[in-house]
Write a protein that holds these residues in place. Structure first.
Motif, PDB file in Angstrom:
ATOM      1  N   GLU A  59       0.840  -1.200   0.000  1.00 44.81           N
ATOM      2  CA  GLU A  59       0.000   0.000   0.000  1.00 44.81           C
ATOM      3  C   GLU A  59       0.876   1.252   0.000  1.00 44.81           C
ATOM      4  OE1 GLU A  59      -2.839  -0.174   3.137  1.00 44.81           O
ATOM      5  OE2 GLU A  59      -3.768  -2.020   2.418  1.00 44.81           O
ATOM      6  N   SER A  60       1.590   1.480   1.097  1.00 42.20           N
ATOM      7  CA  SER A  60       2.482   2.639   1.167  1.00 42.20           C
ATOM      8  C   SER A  60       3.905   2.246   1.521  1.00 42.20           C
ATOM      9  CB  SER A  60       1.955   3.647   2.201  1.00 42.20           C
ATOM     10  OG  SER A  60       1.820   3.037   3.472  1.00 42.20           O
ATOM     11  N   ASN A  61       4.163   0.933   1.714  1.00 45.36           N
ATOM     12  CA  ASN A  61       5.501   0.435   2.019  1.00 45.36           C
ATOM     13  C   ASN A  61       5.886  -0.638   1.005  1.00 45.36           C
ATOM     14  OD1 ASN A  61       6.323   1.520   4.937  1.00 45.36           O
ATOM     15  ND2 ASN A  61       4.136   1.039   4.980  1.00 45.36           N
ATOM     16  N   ILE A  62       7.027  -0.464   0.346  1.00 46.79           N
ATOM     17  CA  ILE A  62       7.481  -1.437  -0.648  1.00 46.79           C
ATOM     18  C   ILE A  62       7.795  -2.769   0.024  1.00 46.79           C
ATOM     19  CG2 ILE A  62       9.239  -1.929  -2.393  1.00 46.79           C
ATOM     20  CD1 ILE A  62       9.584   1.071  -2.762  1.00 46.79           C
ATOM     21  N   ASN A  63       7.416  -3.861  -0.623  1.00 45.79           N
ATOM     22  CA  ASN A  63       7.651  -5.213  -0.126  1.00 45.79           C
ATOM     23  C   ASN A  63       8.261  -6.033  -1.270  1.00 45.79           C
ATOM     24  OD1 ASN A  63       7.559  -7.834   0.812  1.00 45.79           O
ATOM     25  ND2 ASN A  63       5.445  -7.738   1.532  1.00 45.79           N
ATOM     26  N   ILE A  64       9.542  -6.409  -1.138  1.00 46.55           N
ATOM     27  CA  ILE A  64      10.226  -7.117  -2.226  1.00 46.55           C
ATOM     28  C   ILE A  64      10.262  -8.630  -1.999  1.00 46.55           C
ATOM     29  CG2 ILE A  64      11.662  -5.119  -2.764  1.00 46.55           C
ATOM     30  CD1 ILE A  64      14.000  -6.593  -1.375  1.00 46.55           C
ATOM     31  N   TYR A  65       9.501  -9.140  -1.037  1.00 48.23           N
ATOM     32  CA  TYR A  65       9.534 -10.576  -0.754  1.00 48.23           C
ATOM     33  C   TYR A  65       8.837 -11.414  -1.825  1.00 48.23           C
ATOM     34  CZ  TYR A  65      11.391  -9.867   3.960  1.00 48.23           C
ATOM     35  OH  TYR A  65      12.198  -9.553   5.020  1.00 48.23           O
ATOM     36  N   ASN A  66       7.986 -10.782  -2.633  1.00 52.72           N
ATOM     37  CA  ASN A  66       7.232 -11.511  -3.652  1.00 52.72           C
ATOM     38  C   ASN A  66       6.946 -10.542  -4.788  1.00 52.72           C
ATOM     39  OD1 ASN A  66       5.405 -12.941  -5.221  1.00 52.72           O
ATOM     40  ND2 ASN A  66       4.152 -13.635  -3.497  1.00 52.72           N
ATOM     41  N   SER A  67       7.446 -10.834  -5.982  1.00 56.58           N
ATOM     42  CA  SER A  67       7.273  -9.917  -7.114  1.00 56.58           C
ATOM     43  C   SER A  67       5.805  -9.737  -7.493  1.00 56.58           C
ATOM     44  CB  SER A  67       8.070 -10.420  -8.318  1.00 56.58           C
ATOM     45  OG  SER A  67       7.719 -11.756  -8.639  1.00 56.58           O
ATOM     46  N   ALA A  68       4.947 -10.732  -7.218  1.00 54.88           N
ATOM     47  CA  ALA A  68       3.525 -10.614  -7.550  1.00 54.88           C
ATOM     48  C   ALA A  68       2.847  -9.499  -6.762  1.00 54.88           C
ATOM     49  CB  ALA A  68       2.818 -11.943  -7.286  1.00 54.88           C
ATOM     50  N   LEU A  69       3.417  -9.140  -5.604  1.00 51.55           N
ATOM     51  CA  LEU A  69       2.812  -8.114  -4.758  1.00 51.55           C
ATOM     52  C   LEU A  69       2.860  -6.737  -5.395  1.00 51.55           C
ATOM     53  CD1 LEU A  69       4.335  -9.204  -1.312  1.00 51.55           C
ATOM     54  CD2 LEU A  69       2.191  -9.952  -2.361  1.00 51.55           C
TER      55      LEU A  69
END
Length: 414
Positions: A60-70
């Motif tokens: 939403e407002s924080n990048i999450n690189i644990y899963n490219s689908a996100l």
């Protein structure tokens, strides 16, 4: 707001580049001596405060690189930027002697965006492994004699990853993604041998590079999300530079200099990852991740230890009272997490496992609740004082500025 965002990005990138030019020293762990170093305790966004979990969590407002689908879950027309700093203090003991070591530097920079609501993408630069060990007063016997010499050894550097993520929405319930990472870096070892009337300095620099690709999947349900990730094995090509000098009184003599010497390639293993994210109650979110790294398949060996398959479990909880409230304290994000890492190296018939607990806070900046200043504190323990090993207690602080803004909208009026 967009002008301010651009200026912050430029300033942060300049600072981050300068930080990387200072050898990227982010650890003081003695276990970074093995393999290509320790996996970093830093990350992008809020994940370090959640026990390094979040394989199924939306962006939403924080990048999450644990899963490219996100990246497909980034809101439409949203541009995200994240810059991180990590500081670490280690308390090391072998049961008799104790020592404190510290390190800190810029740790990550990442951008992500979704221009039309159909797909999202991002670019990230961050450490993949960290090296920062010191061995003082090492006594070595001279082969064929009863004499010995004393040396001091220190290592620094590690691998970095430049990563591209792309996520696309296939339906309301299915997102898929791909990522491509370029891994590169230098690991240095400096040894000073103390002789009776001179000093011998040996500098070894190993260089590595390779490419990894991954696939991601997210299944979205009414009350929970599921995430699946596959990361390919990586063959890291390698070469070495060696520079040996002898200092005697005021003279400096170059004893040996070797450049671009071929050394054994290093293989990073295939990884499989699974995660679930669910809302336990209206204001409380729970994430649970499991990862397995197949080190046995690499068929590698080390002079000191044996590589074995690695299991990692991460659990995180996040509480937000009311993110749209006019009262500031109700919009603060409260986080906690636990992470267990079985370790991948077995030394003296013992695996070097790792347990850590984390606490995190996300402070919203501004009334739109899009930008956050994320703090996390992690306390962990690895190793043991049994046998030839040492016990390491580490304290890590991560600070991430997570900036979010609305871009890509066409002007209605000129």
């Amino acid at each position: 707001m967009k002008t301010i965002s651009s200026l912050l990005i430029i300033i942060s990138l300049l600072g981050f580049t300068n930080g990387y030019s200072q050898a990227n020293n982010l650890t003081g762990s003695p276990y970074s001596l093995f393999g290509l170093g320790n996996e970093g305790n830093s990350n992008v966004g809020k994940n370090t405060g959640l026990g390094k979990s979040g394989i199924a969590s939306d962006i939403e407002s924080n990048i999450n690189i644990y899963n490219s689908a996100l990246f497909a879950t980034i809101p439409k027309n949203r541009f995200l930027f994240d810059i991180g700093f990590t500081g670490e203090i280690n308390y090391i003991s072998n049961g008799k002697d104790n020592e404190y070591r510290g390190a800190g530097n810029f740790s990550s920079v990442s951008i992500a965006f979704n221009p039309n609501g159909k797909y999202g993408m991002g670019f990230t630069l961050m450490p993949a492994t960290n090296v920062g060990y010191a061995l003082i007063g090492v006594e070595t016997e001279i082969e064929g004699s009863e004499q010995s010499y004393i040396s001091n050894i220190n290592g620094l550097g590690g691998l970095n990853t430049l990563r591209f993520d792309y996520g696309r929405s296939m339906s309301e319930k299915l997102n898929i993604g791909v990522n491509l990472s370029y891994l590169f870096g230098k690991i240095e070892e400096n040894e000073m041998i103390i002789l009776s009337n001179s000093q011998l300095k040996i500098n070894k620099a190993n260089y590595y590079r390779g490419v990894q690709f991954g696939l991601g999947l997210q299944l979205r349900q009414k009350n929970y999300n599921l995430g699946f990730v596959f990361d390919s094995p990586v063959l890291l090509s390698a070469y070495k530079d060696t520079h040996t000098t002898k200092n005697s009184d005021s003279d400096v003599l170059i004893v040996d200099k070797t450049l671009n010497e071929s050394i054994d390639d290093f293989i990073l293993p295939m990884e499989l990852k699974f995660g679930i994210n669910t809302t336990v109650i209206k204001k409380l979110a729970l994430s649970l991740d499991y990862k397995r790294r197949f080190w046995d398949m690499t068929d590698q060996s080390d002079n000191i230890g044996h590589y074995t398959d690695q299991n990692v479990v991460g659990i995180g909880v996040e509480y937000v009272n009311n993110k749209n409230s006019f009262k500031y304290w109700k919009r603060i994000n409260f986080r906690a997490g636990y992470n267990f890492d079985s370790g991948y190296l077995e030394i003296d018939h013992r695996k070097i496992s790792n347990n850590s607990f984390s606490l995190g806070l996300g402070f919203p900046l501004g009334h739109n609740n899009l930008t956050h200043l994320n703090f996390s504190y992690t306390y962990g323990k690895s190793g043991t004082t049994k046998g030839i090993l040492v016990e390491q207690n580490f304290n890590t602080i991560n600070i991430n500025l997570s900036l979010s803004d609305i871009w890509f909208q066409k002007r209605k009026y000129n």
